[in-house]
Design a protein around this motif. Structure first.
Motif, PDB file in Angstrom:
ATOM      1  N   ASN A 171       0.547   3.843  -2.890  1.00 32.18           N
ATOM      2  CA  ASN A 171      -0.771   4.485  -2.937  1.00 32.18           C
ATOM      3  C   ASN A 171      -0.949   5.505  -1.821  1.00 32.18           C
ATOM      4  OD1 ASN A 171      -2.023   3.314  -5.219  1.00 32.18           O
ATOM      5  ND2 ASN A 171      -2.084   1.395  -4.097  1.00 32.18           N
ATOM      6  N   LEU A 172      -0.180   5.369  -0.767  1.00 37.65           N
ATOM      7  CA  LEU A 172      -0.241   6.323   0.343  1.00 37.65           C
ATOM      8  C   LEU A 172       0.708   7.503   0.122  1.00 37.65           C
ATOM      9  CD1 LEU A 172      -0.277   3.743   3.272  1.00 37.65           C
ATOM     10  CD2 LEU A 172      -2.215   5.062   2.397  1.00 37.65           C
TER      11      LEU A 172
ATOM     12  N   LEU B  97      -2.796  -4.962  -3.484  1.00 39.92           N
ATOM     13  CA  LEU B  97      -3.188  -5.040  -2.073  1.00 39.92           C
ATOM     14  C   LEU B  97      -4.511  -5.786  -1.926  1.00 39.92           C
ATOM     15  CD1 LEU B  97      -2.805  -4.366   0.907  1.00 39.92           C
ATOM     16  CD2 LEU B  97      -3.904  -2.155   0.456  1.00 39.92           C
ATOM     17  N   ILE B  98      -5.472  -5.489  -2.780  1.00 34.99           N
ATOM     18  CA  ILE B  98      -6.777  -6.153  -2.735  1.00 34.99           C
ATOM     19  C   ILE B  98      -6.605  -7.661  -2.987  1.00 34.99           C
ATOM     20  CG2 ILE B  98      -8.996  -6.377  -3.942  1.00 34.99           C
ATOM     21  CD1 ILE B  98      -8.771  -3.267  -4.390  1.00 34.99           C
TER      22      ILE B  98
ATOM     23  N   LYS C 271       1.276   1.166  -8.047  1.00 31.62           N
ATOM     24  CA  LYS C 271       0.483   2.400  -8.079  1.00 31.62           C
ATOM     25  C   LYS C 271      -1.012   2.113  -8.107  1.00 31.62           C
ATOM     26  CE  LYS C 271       3.869   5.619  -9.775  1.00 31.62           C
ATOM     27  NZ  LYS C 271       4.232   6.592 -10.790  1.00 31.62           N
ATOM     28  N   SER C 272      -1.369   0.862  -8.248  1.00 27.99           N
ATOM     29  CA  SER C 272      -2.761   0.436  -8.248  1.00 27.99           C
ATOM     30  C   SER C 272      -3.085  -0.202  -6.897  1.00 27.99           C
ATOM     31  CB  SER C 272      -2.965  -0.589  -9.370  1.00 27.99           C
ATOM     32  OG  SER C 272      -4.123  -1.347  -9.160  1.00 27.99           O
ATOM     33  N   ASN C 273      -4.351  -0.184  -6.521  1.00 25.96           N
ATOM     34  CA  ASN C 273      -4.789  -0.866  -5.296  1.00 25.96           C
ATOM     35  C   ASN C 273      -4.963  -2.361  -5.503  1.00 25.96           C
ATOM     36  OD1 ASN C 273      -4.951   1.243  -3.449  1.00 25.96           O
ATOM     37  ND2 ASN C 273      -6.936   1.883  -4.230  1.00 25.96           N
TER      38      ASN C 273
ATOM     39  N   ALA D  46       0.800  -1.231   0.000  1.00 24.50           N
ATOM     40  CA  ALA D  46       0.000   0.000   0.000  1.00 24.50           C
ATOM     41  C   ALA D  46       0.831   1.279   0.000  1.00 24.50           C
ATOM     42  CB  ALA D  46      -0.923   0.012   1.220  1.00 24.50           C
TER      43      ALA D  46
END
Length: 105
Positions: free
Chosen positions: A73-74, A97-98, A92-94, A70
């Motif tokens: 993205n933070l 993490l998902i 750079k994508s979520n 993450a």
């Protein structure tokens, strides 16, 4: 998800061969962790996340791995999160993490 190239398929076969030579779960876990790191370094963060999710907490602690996936993205630029530019771009994508959270749960 894009298909693997011939070179990537060859690398996957080498990981499978290494795993087949393992004589215990700890050795297999190390191969899986290295495989995850490899895919992340190649910019395949979603595939890396799937392998990270298979790693035991002793090798890839849940909280550390989730935060690592993450960080970008933070807005945090951390060399610990990725070892290559491809890895940084992939995070750079979520979606990594998902994927990790879904596979881990």
């Amino acid at each position: 998800t894009s298909a693997l190239t011939d070179e990537e398929k060859a690398q996957e076969a080498l990981f499978e061969q290494a795993k087949s030579l393992c004589t215990n779960p700890s050795q297999k876990a190390v191969v899986t962790a290295v495989r995850a790191e490899y895919h992340l370094s190649q910019g395949r963060a979603v595939l890396a996340a799937k392998y990270f999710a298979q790693c035991p907490p002793a090798l890839e602690p849940f909280a550390d791995t989730a935060v690592r996936l993450a960080l970008t993205n933070l807005g945090i630029d951390s060399r610990h999160a990725y070892s290559t530019t491809l890895g940084r771009e992939a995070l750079k994508s979520n979606l990594p993490l998902i994927t990790y959270l879904a596979d881990k749960m």
